[in-house]
Design a protein around this motif. Structure first.
Motif, PDB file in Angstrom:
ATOM      1  N   GLU A 193     100.267 -12.818 153.084  1.00  0.00           N
ATOM      2  CA  GLU A 193      99.638 -12.262 154.286  1.00  0.00           C
ATOM      3  C   GLU A 193      98.135 -12.078 154.133  1.00  0.00           C
ATOM      4  OE1 GLU A 193     103.483  -9.567 155.637  1.00  0.00           O
ATOM      5  OE2 GLU A 193     101.790  -8.632 154.626  1.00  0.00           O
ATOM      6  N   GLN A 194      97.653 -12.118 152.909  1.00  0.00           N
ATOM      7  CA  GLN A 194      96.288 -11.680 152.660  1.00  0.00           C
ATOM      8  C   GLN A 194      95.246 -12.712 153.079  1.00  0.00           C
ATOM      9  OE1 GLN A 194      98.339 -12.903 150.407  1.00  0.00           O
ATOM     10  NE2 GLN A 194      97.183 -14.228 149.041  1.00  0.00           N
ATOM     11  N   PHE A 195      94.092 -12.211 153.448  1.00  0.00           N
ATOM     12  CA  PHE A 195      92.894 -13.044 153.538  1.00  0.00           C
ATOM     13  C   PHE A 195      91.907 -12.451 152.549  1.00  0.00           C
ATOM     14  CE2 PHE A 195      88.860 -14.620 154.723  1.00  0.00           C
ATOM     15  CZ  PHE A 195      89.073 -15.852 155.311  1.00  0.00           C
ATOM     16  N   GLY A 196      91.657 -13.164 151.480  1.00  0.00           N
ATOM     17  CA  GLY A 196      90.825 -12.611 150.419  1.00  0.00           C
ATOM     18  C   GLY A 196      91.693 -11.946 149.367  1.00  0.00           C
ATOM     19  N   LYS A 197      91.060 -11.125 148.560  1.00  0.00           N
ATOM     20  CA  LYS A 197      91.710 -10.659 147.350  1.00  0.00           C
ATOM     21  C   LYS A 197      92.390  -9.303 147.509  1.00  0.00           C
ATOM     22  CE  LYS A 197      91.300 -12.455 143.944  1.00  0.00           C
ATOM     23  NZ  LYS A 197      92.288 -13.417 143.389  1.00  0.00           N
ATOM     24  N   ILE A 198      93.485  -9.158 146.763  1.00  0.00           N
ATOM     25  CA  ILE A 198      94.207  -7.890 146.690  1.00  0.00           C
ATOM     26  C   ILE A 198      93.786  -7.190 145.399  1.00  0.00           C
ATOM     27  CG2 ILE A 198      96.489  -6.851 146.467  1.00  0.00           C
ATOM     28  CD1 ILE A 198      97.521  -9.224 148.194  1.00  0.00           C
ATOM     29  N   VAL A 199      93.304  -5.970 145.565  1.00  0.00           N
ATOM     30  CA  VAL A 199      92.677  -5.245 144.454  1.00  0.00           C
ATOM     31  C   VAL A 199      93.469  -3.981 144.136  1.00  0.00           C
ATOM     32  CG1 VAL A 199      90.573  -3.963 143.806  1.00  0.00           C
ATOM     33  CG2 VAL A 199      90.388  -6.183 144.969  1.00  0.00           C
ATOM     34  N   LEU A 200      93.516  -3.631 142.859  1.00  0.00           N
ATOM     35  CA  LEU A 200      94.144  -2.387 142.409  1.00  0.00           C
ATOM     36  C   LEU A 200      93.079  -1.497 141.790  1.00  0.00           C
ATOM     37  CD1 LEU A 200      97.206  -3.978 140.581  1.00  0.00           C
ATOM     38  CD2 LEU A 200      97.239  -2.846 142.803  1.00  0.00           C
ATOM     39  N   ARG A 201      92.998  -0.266 142.244  1.00  0.00           N
ATOM     40  CA  ARG A 201      92.086   0.697 141.621  1.00  0.00           C
ATOM     41  C   ARG A 201      92.774   1.308 140.411  1.00  0.00           C
ATOM     42  NH1 ARG A 201      86.905   1.822 143.726  1.00  0.00           N
ATOM     43  NH2 ARG A 201      86.928   3.086 141.853  1.00  0.00           N
ATOM     44  N   VAL A 202      92.072   1.328 139.291  1.00  0.00           N
ATOM     45  CA  VAL A 202      92.665   1.837 138.056  1.00  0.00           C
ATOM     46  C   VAL A 202      92.092   3.198 137.706  1.00  0.00           C
ATOM     47  CG1 VAL A 202      93.068   1.394 135.614  1.00  0.00           C
ATOM     48  CG2 VAL A 202      93.059  -0.510 137.242  1.00  0.00           C
ATOM     49  N   GLY A 203      90.787   3.273 137.534  1.00  0.00           N
ATOM     50  CA  GLY A 203      90.186   4.530 137.093  1.00  0.00           C
ATOM     51  C   GLY A 203      89.216   5.060 138.118  1.00  0.00           C
ATOM     52  N   GLN A 204      88.460   6.066 137.689  1.00  0.00           N
ATOM     53  CA  GLN A 204      87.428   6.611 138.551  1.00  0.00           C
ATOM     54  C   GLN A 204      86.226   5.678 138.533  1.00  0.00           C
ATOM     55  OE1 GLN A 204      88.008   9.250 140.555  1.00  0.00           O
ATOM     56  NE2 GLN A 204      90.046   8.915 139.708  1.00  0.00           N
ATOM     57  N   ALA A 205      85.390   5.808 139.544  1.00  0.00           N
ATOM     58  CA  ALA A 205      84.330   4.817 139.737  1.00  0.00           C
ATOM     59  C   ALA A 205      82.976   5.270 139.210  1.00  0.00           C
ATOM     60  CB  ALA A 205      84.213   4.480 141.203  1.00  0.00           C
ATOM     61  N   ASP A 206      82.889   6.408 138.540  1.00  0.00           N
ATOM     62  CA  ASP A 206      81.610   6.882 137.993  1.00  0.00           C
ATOM     63  C   ASP A 206      80.508   6.922 139.048  1.00  0.00           C
ATOM     64  OD1 ASP A 206      82.853   7.026 135.606  1.00  0.00           O
ATOM     65  OD2 ASP A 206      81.966   5.240 134.742  1.00  0.00           O
ATOM     66  N   GLY A 207      80.872   7.309 140.244  1.00  0.00           N
ATOM     67  CA  GLY A 207      79.854   7.415 141.289  1.00  0.00           C
ATOM     68  C   GLY A 207      79.352   6.082 141.784  1.00  0.00           C
ATOM     69  N   GLN A 208      80.050   5.016 141.435  1.00  0.00           N
ATOM     70  CA  GLN A 208      79.636   3.710 141.933  1.00  0.00           C
ATOM     71  C   GLN A 208      80.001   3.561 143.404  1.00  0.00           C
ATOM     72  OE1 GLN A 208      80.634   0.291 139.801  1.00  0.00           O
ATOM     73  NE2 GLN A 208      79.832   1.012 137.870  1.00  0.00           N
ATOM     74  N   ALA A 209      79.838   2.343 143.860  1.00  0.00           N
ATOM     75  CA  ALA A 209      80.004   2.072 145.281  1.00  0.00           C
ATOM     76  C   ALA A 209      81.489   2.147 145.669  1.00  0.00           C
ATOM     77  CB  ALA A 209      79.419   0.712 145.597  1.00  0.00           C
ATOM     78  N   VAL A 210      82.035   3.342 145.565  1.00  0.00           N
ATOM     79  CA  VAL A 210      83.459   3.530 145.822  1.00  0.00           C
ATOM     80  C   VAL A 210      83.773   3.259 147.295  1.00  0.00           C
ATOM     81  CG1 VAL A 210      85.411   5.092 145.560  1.00  0.00           C
ATOM     82  CG2 VAL A 210      83.362   5.413 144.191  1.00  0.00           C
ATOM     83  N   GLY A 211      84.890   2.620 147.509  1.00  0.00           N
ATOM     84  CA  GLY A 211      85.382   2.482 148.875  1.00  0.00           C
ATOM     85  C   GLY A 211      84.682   1.397 149.671  1.00  0.00           C
ATOM     86  N   GLN A 212      83.788   0.651 149.035  1.00  0.00           N
ATOM     87  CA  GLN A 212      83.114  -0.412 149.766  1.00  0.00           C
ATOM     88  C   GLN A 212      83.951  -1.675 149.734  1.00  0.00           C
ATOM     89  OE1 GLN A 212      79.047  -1.045 148.847  1.00  0.00           O
ATOM     90  NE2 GLN A 212      78.505   1.095 149.127  1.00  0.00           N
ATOM     91  N   SER A 213      85.151  -1.553 150.263  1.00  0.00           N
ATOM     92  CA  SER A 213      86.042  -2.715 150.261  1.00  0.00           C
ATOM     93  C   SER A 213      85.905  -3.416 151.601  1.00  0.00           C
ATOM     94  CB  SER A 213      87.469  -2.248 150.050  1.00  0.00           C
ATOM     95  OG  SER A 213      87.805  -1.317 151.039  1.00  0.00           O
ATOM     96  N   ASP A 214      84.663  -3.664 151.993  1.00  0.00           N
ATOM     97  CA  ASP A 214      84.413  -4.265 153.293  1.00  0.00           C
ATOM     98  C   ASP A 214      84.867  -5.720 153.280  1.00  0.00           C
ATOM     99  OD1 ASP A 214      83.550  -5.256 155.609  1.00  0.00           O
ATOM    100  OD2 ASP A 214      81.487  -4.538 155.439  1.00  0.00           O
ATOM    101  N   SER A 215      86.010  -5.949 153.884  1.00  0.00           N
ATOM    102  CA  SER A 215      86.582  -7.282 153.820  1.00  0.00           C
ATOM    103  C   SER A 215      85.805  -8.296 154.655  1.00  0.00           C
ATOM    104  CB  SER A 215      88.034  -7.257 154.285  1.00  0.00           C
ATOM    105  OG  SER A 215      88.086  -6.720 155.573  1.00  0.00           O
ATOM    106  N   ARG A 216      84.848  -7.805 155.441  1.00  0.00           N
ATOM    107  CA  ARG A 216      84.045  -8.749 156.216  1.00  0.00           C
ATOM    108  C   ARG A 216      82.813  -9.199 155.451  1.00  0.00           C
ATOM    109  NH1 ARG A 216      82.967  -4.678 160.744  1.00  0.00           N
ATOM    110  NH2 ARG A 216      82.938  -3.508 158.817  1.00  0.00           N
ATOM    111  N   ALA A 217      82.633  -8.611 154.258  1.00  0.00           N
ATOM    112  CA  ALA A 217      81.418  -8.925 153.509  1.00  0.00           C
ATOM    113  C   ALA A 217      81.351 -10.434 153.242  1.00  0.00           C
ATOM    114  CB  ALA A 217      81.411  -8.177 152.197  1.00  0.00           C
ATOM    115  N   VAL A 218      80.169 -10.993 153.353  1.00  0.00           N
ATOM    116  CA  VAL A 218      79.993 -12.412 153.130  1.00  0.00           C
ATOM    117  C   VAL A 218      78.943 -12.636 152.074  1.00  0.00           C
ATOM    118  CG1 VAL A 218      80.690 -13.049 155.442  1.00  0.00           C
ATOM    119  CG2 VAL A 218      78.298 -12.578 154.983  1.00  0.00           C
ATOM    120  N   GLY A 219      78.921 -13.838 151.544  1.00  0.00           N
ATOM    121  CA  GLY A 219      77.945 -14.184 150.521  1.00  0.00           C
ATOM    122  C   GLY A 219      76.589 -14.500 151.149  1.00  0.00           C
ATOM    123  N   PRO A 220      76.292 -15.767 151.315  1.00  0.00           N
ATOM    124  CA  PRO A 220      74.959 -16.124 151.794  1.00  0.00           C
ATOM    125  C   PRO A 220      74.755 -15.735 153.252  1.00  0.00           C
ATOM    126  CG  PRO A 220      76.362 -18.066 151.660  1.00  0.00           C
ATOM    127  CD  PRO A 220      77.125 -16.956 151.066  1.00  0.00           C
TER     128      PRO A 220
END
Ligand SMILES: [Zn+2]
Length: 364
Positions: A337-364
């Motif tokens: 069913e997926q478009f793009g990648k299925i990701v599993l969160r393992v640990g804490q993010a050390d204040g990184q860009a948590v939750g930025q799972s913007d599936s519309r994000a594009v490269g160029p």
């Protein structure tokens, strides 16, 4: 100390996918190793093959699954170079011995002892993973965690296929089967980075629309369209220069039919079946090349990580699950069913860009 992780203990169906909180803490195996405290991992189609069982591949229960990861280095071996404790790193899941003829020539995925994390060696879906320092590269801590987790396997695979093997040039025409899958989607992004004109196929109109948003120039629903015929019609009978075909038996004939003169068919798998039929008359008359490709070498890893660092190759993320719900993530992958990648969160993010799972994000 014990660590949390996602494992299989036998080959079979989804019931074998088990979250555990009693795994041994991994230690460095060689002075060239590093240990990574994992933040997130991504699933690949390979993980379904490993679950079902692959000929010649033996797992030792409880077997930690998954190939891709992003995390922070927490231990560095005495002979490990290029990485320091505290670096945020992405992992190249292809492990090579660094000593055989192919490794010495820089052709690491042809290594006679080549293996992939999660398949030939314990995988990444745990709080800690130990890998050779050759297999990690540092990235800015501001890189979205989930996209970094999703990056490694499919991007290095698609890069070698298109850039190294097919020698894709700006302005060339490319056909990519089955958009939405990880390698196909990475291939689309790389094609647009190179400046190619891209046709993508899917059996889902929704996935085709998503592909347009990622830069696909033309879309074809392969359930209803005669792909080779439509491509020849759309190109004044010239056909395309490159076909990315990981489907195999079900699409091969159409792939050959879609290629024009000097065409290159490049494959890294055959999800619909491994045995294909090729008309040699088309092959020699049009001087077509059929190219196999697997994973990538250090130079290719450096190239793609350069694009990741600059934000030019960010894989679309379909959905993010906590590692405890790993079985549900596998189920979604299995249903396709997926478009793009299925990701599993393992640990804490050390204040990184948590939750930025913007599936519309594009490269160029
Ligand atoms: Zn080797």
């Amino acid at each position: 100390m014990v660590v949390r992780g996602l494992t299989i203990s036998a080959h079979g169906g989804l019931d074998e996918v088990q979250f555990r909180d009693d795994l041994p803490e991994p230690a460095l195996q060689a002075p060239t190793d590093v240990r990574v405290r994992v933040q997130a991992v991504a699933l690949n189609h390979l993980d379904l093959f490993v679950l079902a069982g692959l000929p010649g591949v033996t797992i030792v229960p409880p077997w930690v699954v998954a190939a891709d990861a992003v995390g922070v280095v927490d231990e560095v071996g005495s002979a490990a170079v290029g990485v320091r404790v505290g670096d945020t790193v992405v992992v190249n899941p292809g492990i090579s011995d660094r000593t055989c003829r192919y490794c010495r020539e820089g052709d690491h995925p042809l290594c006679i002892h080549f293996g992939i994390l999660g398949e030939h060696q314990p995988g990444t879906a745990a709080e800690y993973v130990v890998v050779p320092a050759f297999n990690v590269r540092s990235i800015p801590a501001t890189t979205p965690v989930e996209q970094a987790a999703a990056f490694g396997l499919v991007t290095i695979t698609a890069w070698r296929m298109l850039v190294t093997r097919a020698r894709l040039q700006a302005g060339e025409r490319v056909l990519i089967w089955g958009i939405g899958g990880g390698v196909a989607t990475a291939a689309l992004q790389i094609c647009k980075l190179v400046g190619a004109e891209v046709w993508v196929t899917s059996s889902s109109d929704e996935k085709l629309e998503r592909a347009r948003a990622l830069g696909a120039d033309h879309v074809l629903n392969h359930r209803t369209a005669d792909v080779a015929r439509e491509l020849r019609a759309a190109t004044g009978k010239a056909g395309v220069d490159v076909v990315v075909d990981n489907v195999g038996a079900a699409t091969w004939k159409q792939s050959m039919g879609a290629l024009g003169r000097r065409g290159r068919l490049v494959t890294c798998g055959g999800t619909s079946g491994p045995i294909v039929e090729t008309d040699v008359r088309r092959l020699f008359w049009n001087q077509i090349s059929i190219l196999g490709s697997t994973m990538g070498n250090d130079t290719e890893f450096d190239a793609i990580v350069g694009h990741l660092r600059e934000g030019r190759l960010l894989p679309p993320v379909d959905r993010v699950y906590p590692i405890e719900q790993g079985r549900e993530a596998y189920a979604r992958l299995e249903r396709g069913e997926q478009f793009g990648k299925i990701v599993l969160r393992v640990g804490q993010a050390d204040g990184q860009a948590v939750g930025q799972s913007d599936s519309r994000a594009v490269g160029p």
